[in-house]
Design a protein around this motif. Structure first.
Motif, PDB file in Angstrom:
ATOM      1  N   ASP A  80       0.811  -1.215   0.000  1.00  0.00           N
ATOM      2  CA  ASP A  80       0.000   0.000   0.000  1.00  0.00           C
ATOM      3  C   ASP A  80       0.847   1.269   0.000  1.00  0.00           C
ATOM      4  OD1 ASP A  80      -2.313  -1.484   0.010  1.00  0.00           O
ATOM      5  OD2 ASP A  80      -2.670  -1.291   2.164  1.00  0.00           O
ATOM      6  N   GLY A  81       2.176   1.091   0.075  1.00  0.00           N
ATOM      7  CA  GLY A  81       3.071   2.239   0.000  1.00  0.00           C
ATOM      8  C   GLY A  81       3.507   2.809   1.331  1.00  0.00           C
ATOM      9  N   TYR A  82       3.288   2.073   2.408  1.00  0.00           N
ATOM     10  CA  TYR A  82       3.682   2.571   3.728  1.00  0.00           C
ATOM     11  C   TYR A  82       5.141   2.233   4.018  1.00  0.00           C
ATOM     12  CZ  TYR A  82      -1.136   3.672   4.890  1.00  0.00           C
ATOM     13  OH  TYR A  82      -2.392   4.219   4.894  1.00  0.00           O
ATOM     14  N   SER A  83       5.906   3.232   4.388  1.00  0.00           N
ATOM     15  CA  SER A  83       7.276   3.005   4.831  1.00  0.00           C
ATOM     16  C   SER A  83       7.388   3.109   6.346  1.00  0.00           C
ATOM     17  CB  SER A  83       8.222   4.019   4.184  1.00  0.00           C
ATOM     18  OG  SER A  83       7.838   5.346   4.509  1.00  0.00           O
ATOM     19  N   ARG A  84       6.398   3.715   6.994  1.00  0.00           N
ATOM     20  CA  ARG A  84       6.385   3.869   8.450  1.00  0.00           C
ATOM     21  C   ARG A  84       5.310   2.955   9.026  1.00  0.00           C
ATOM     22  NH1 ARG A  84       5.582  10.076   9.519  1.00  0.00           N
ATOM     23  NH2 ARG A  84       5.998   9.421  11.670  1.00  0.00           N
ATOM     24  N   ILE A  85       5.776   1.929   9.732  1.00  0.00           N
ATOM     25  CA  ILE A  85       4.893   0.902  10.275  1.00  0.00           C
ATOM     26  C   ILE A  85       5.253   0.677  11.737  1.00  0.00           C
ATOM     27  CG2 ILE A  85       4.138  -1.511  10.083  1.00  0.00           C
ATOM     28  CD1 ILE A  85       5.087  -1.399   7.129  1.00  0.00           C
ATOM     29  N   PHE A  86       4.246   0.466  12.557  1.00  0.00           N
ATOM     30  CA  PHE A  86       4.458   0.162  13.977  1.00  0.00           C
ATOM     31  C   PHE A  86       3.564  -1.009  14.356  1.00  0.00           C
ATOM     32  CE2 PHE A  86       3.541   0.812  18.558  1.00  0.00           C
ATOM     33  CZ  PHE A  86       4.852   0.767  19.043  1.00  0.00           C
TER      34      PHE A  86
END
Length: 219
Positions: A80-86
């Motif tokens: 989905d294009g997320y580079s920031r994940i927690f």
């Protein structure tokens, strides 16, 4: 976060979308058991760039599903294009699988062994653990859905004799409350009576979950 009523258990396909531009967003992949709490923290701290995807809360009964489910959810976030994940999970009985995934992916998770610990505050919980090895903990979700998460999976309604077999070594239920809700307190006390255990109420609020989500959103 979207201003909407949130179900107690959000499946993997259930999302609460951020309103910020996509490039600014942080994807939190969390346990459905803490969906309400994550949403409340985001609202209270105006974290409009955080969006939430939850794995089924009932997987706490089947922790072997959490690791594979998390890998799929992370892959989906990348797609989905997320580079920031927690990762909105503690260790949660995965026998090191979540920590292995975190190390491989370079992603952080909430500290602590489980939600009872981070809601209490990990330092305080671990400092008192030797005094409470006979306590059975409830959170708001478990108080609200005690039947669905305890009675039905263990078939206590069908086999009452299992109550003593499963809970015979416990001495009390400790309700670690995230909110001050009289109805949930009644439900938690009922759960203690159902299991024949003493009852103790402690208001924890969101504990270490708040700084974990806020810091992840700032990273």
């Amino acid at each position: 976060m979207m201003a909407q009523e949130t179900p107690d258990v959000i499946a993997k396909s259930g999302k609460v979308a951020a309103t910020a531009p996509h490039a600014e967003r942080v994807r939190v992949i969390a346990c459905g058991a803490i969906a309400r709490e994550v949403i409340a923290i985001c609202k209270a701290n105006d974290l409009k760039h955080v969006d939430l995807v939850c794995l089924p809360a009932i997987w706490h009964v089947f922790p072997e599903k959490i690791g594979p489910g998390m890998r799929d959810a992370i892959a989906e976030a990348h797609a989905d294009g997320y580079s920031r994940i927690f990762i909105g999970y503690a260790e949660c009985g995965t026998q090191g699988q979540l920590d292995k995934i975190c190390a491989e992916e370079g992603i952080e998770r909430i500290g602590g062994p489980h939600c009872y610990s981070f809601f209490t505050g990990n330092e305080a919980f671990l400092g008192n653990i030797d005094n409470e090895f006979t306590a059975f903990y409830l959170t708001d979700l478990l108080a609200r859905q005690f039947e669905a998460f305890v009675i039905e999976p263990l078939k206590l309604d069908q086999h009452p004799e299992l109550r003593q077999m499963v809970f015979g070594n416990y001495t009390k239920i400790v309700y670690l409350a995230q909110t001050e809700d009289a109805e949930l307190q009644k439900k938690a006390r009922w759960a203690a009576d159902y299991l024949g255990l003493d009852y103790e109420y402690r208001f924890t609020g969101y504990g270490d979950l708040t700084p974990a989500i806020v810091n992840a959103a700032k990273a």
